[in-house]
Design a protein around this motif. Structure first.
Motif, PDB file in Angstrom:
ATOM      1  N   SER A   1       0.807  -1.216   0.000  1.00 18.13           N
ATOM      2  CA  SER A   1       0.000   0.000   0.000  1.00 18.13           C
ATOM      3  C   SER A   1       0.841   1.267   0.000  1.00 18.13           C
ATOM      4  N   GLY A   2       2.158   1.137   0.144  1.00 21.32           N
ATOM      5  CA  GLY A   2       3.022   2.304   0.197  1.00 21.32           C
ATOM      6  C   GLY A   2       3.409   2.691   1.605  1.00 21.32           C
ATOM      7  N   LYS A   3       2.778   2.064   2.592  1.00 20.88           N
ATOM      8  CA  LYS A   3       3.130   2.323   3.979  1.00 20.88           C
ATOM      9  C   LYS A   3       4.272   1.404   4.389  1.00 20.88           C
ATOM     10  N   PHE A   4       4.668   1.540   5.649  1.00 17.24           N
ATOM     11  CA  PHE A   4       5.740   0.717   6.195  1.00 17.24           C
ATOM     12  C   PHE A   4       5.246   0.042   7.461  1.00 17.24           C
ATOM     13  N   LYS A   5       5.836  -1.101   7.782  1.00 22.03           N
ATOM     14  CA  LYS A   5       5.467  -1.813   8.994  1.00 22.03           C
ATOM     15  C   LYS A   5       6.711  -2.089   9.828  1.00 22.03           C
ATOM     16  N   ARG A   6       6.497  -2.250  11.129  1.00 15.24           N
ATOM     17  CA  ARG A   6       7.592  -2.535  12.040  1.00 15.24           C
ATOM     18  C   ARG A   6       7.057  -3.352  13.205  1.00 15.24           C
ATOM     19  N   ALA A   7       7.969  -3.897  14.000  1.00 19.14           N
ATOM     20  CA  ALA A   7       7.591  -4.633  15.199  1.00 19.14           C
ATOM     21  C   ALA A   7       7.710  -3.707  16.402  1.00 19.14           C
ATOM     22  N   HIS A   8       6.935  -3.990  17.436  1.00 18.08           N
ATOM     23  CA  HIS A   8       7.022  -3.222  18.671  1.00 18.08           C
ATOM     24  C   HIS A   8       8.272  -3.612  19.454  1.00 18.08           C
ATOM     25  N   ALA A   9       8.786  -2.673  20.210  1.00 20.51           N
ATOM     26  CA  ALA A   9       9.910  -2.939  21.097  1.00 20.51           C
ATOM     27  C   ALA A   9       9.385  -3.494  22.423  1.00 20.51           C
ATOM     28  N   ASN A  10      10.293  -3.981  23.268  1.00 23.80           N
ATOM     29  CA  ASN A  10      10.001  -4.461  24.628  1.00 23.80           C
ATOM     30  C   ASN A  10       9.149  -5.719  24.662  1.00 23.80           C
ATOM     31  N   HIS A  11       9.218  -6.527  23.632  1.00 24.29           N
ATOM     32  CA  HIS A  11       8.422  -7.747  23.611  1.00 24.29           C
ATOM     33  C   HIS A  11       9.256  -8.996  23.866  1.00 24.29           C
ATOM     34  N   SER A  12      10.576  -8.869  23.808  1.00 21.59           N
ATOM     35  CA  SER A  12      11.399 -10.075  23.782  1.00 21.59           C
ATOM     36  C   SER A  12      11.911 -10.528  25.141  1.00 21.59           C
ATOM     37  N   HIS A  13      12.033  -9.654  26.114  1.00 22.18           N
ATOM     38  CA  HIS A  13      12.603 -10.082  27.396  1.00 22.18           C
ATOM     39  C   HIS A  13      11.926  -9.349  28.547  1.00 22.18           C
TER      40      HIS A  13
ATOM     41  N   SER B   1       3.117   2.578   9.816  1.00 18.05           N
ATOM     42  CA  SER B   1       3.510   3.986   9.810  1.00 18.05           C
ATOM     43  C   SER B   1       2.300   4.873   9.575  1.00 18.05           C
ATOM     44  N   LYS B   2       2.367   6.050  10.173  1.00 24.89           N
ATOM     45  CA  LYS B   2       1.334   7.053   9.968  1.00 24.89           C
ATOM     46  C   LYS B   2       1.705   7.894   8.739  1.00 24.89           C
ATOM     47  N   THR B   3       0.853   8.823   8.369  1.00 23.63           N
ATOM     48  CA  THR B   3       1.054   9.581   7.133  1.00 23.63           C
ATOM     49  C   THR B   3       2.347  10.387   7.165  1.00 23.63           C
TER      50      THR B   3
ATOM     51  N   LEU C   1      14.365   5.535   3.016  1.00 24.92           N
ATOM     52  CA  LEU C   1      14.470   4.266   2.287  1.00 24.92           C
ATOM     53  C   LEU C   1      14.021   4.498   0.841  1.00 24.92           C
ATOM     54  N   PRO C   2      14.866   5.099   0.004  1.00 29.24           N
ATOM     55  CA  PRO C   2      14.420   5.481  -1.335  1.00 29.24           C
ATOM     56  C   PRO C   2      14.120   4.315  -2.256  1.00 29.24           C
ATOM     57  N   TYR C   3      14.681   3.139  -2.005  1.00 29.38           N
ATOM     58  CA  TYR C   3      14.476   2.004  -2.906  1.00 29.38           C
ATOM     59  C   TYR C   3      13.541   0.955  -2.316  1.00 29.38           C
TER      60      TYR C   3
END
Length: 85
Positions: free
Chosen positions: A39-51, A70-72, A82-84
């Motif tokens: 869709s042109g947006k970006f996704k990421r994982a939340h922090a503080n979940h691993s330990h 990501s928000k607008t 991230l141009p590419y």
């Protein structure tokens, strides 16, 4: 005469004017944390979940396990970082 033959046989690897510009570098920190989606947006994982999960309530751990998008305003910045992508 010999120099003219060398100059004419030299190759130019660039076929357009746009290819002469330097390549853009991707931001290393953003590259490790964000992924582009269709869709042109970006996704990421939340922090503080691993330990240190013993002190976290289950609802909080479930929320941290979900994907963040990501928000607008973030999307506009990430497209520059991230141009590419």
């Amino acid at each position: 005469m010999f120099l003219v033959g060398l100059l004419s046989t030299s190759r130019t690897f660039s076929t357009s004017v746009i290819a002469c510009f330097p390549k853009l570098k991707s931001h290393s920190g953003a590259k490790k944390r964000w992924r582009a989606i269709a869709s042109g947006k970006f996704k990421r994982a939340h922090a503080n979940h691993s330990h240190l999960n013993v002190t976290k309530r289950p609802g909080r751990k479930n929320n941290l396990a979900q994907t963040a998008y990501s928000k607008t305003t973030q999307t506009a910045t990430l497209k520059k970082l991230l141009p590419y992508a």
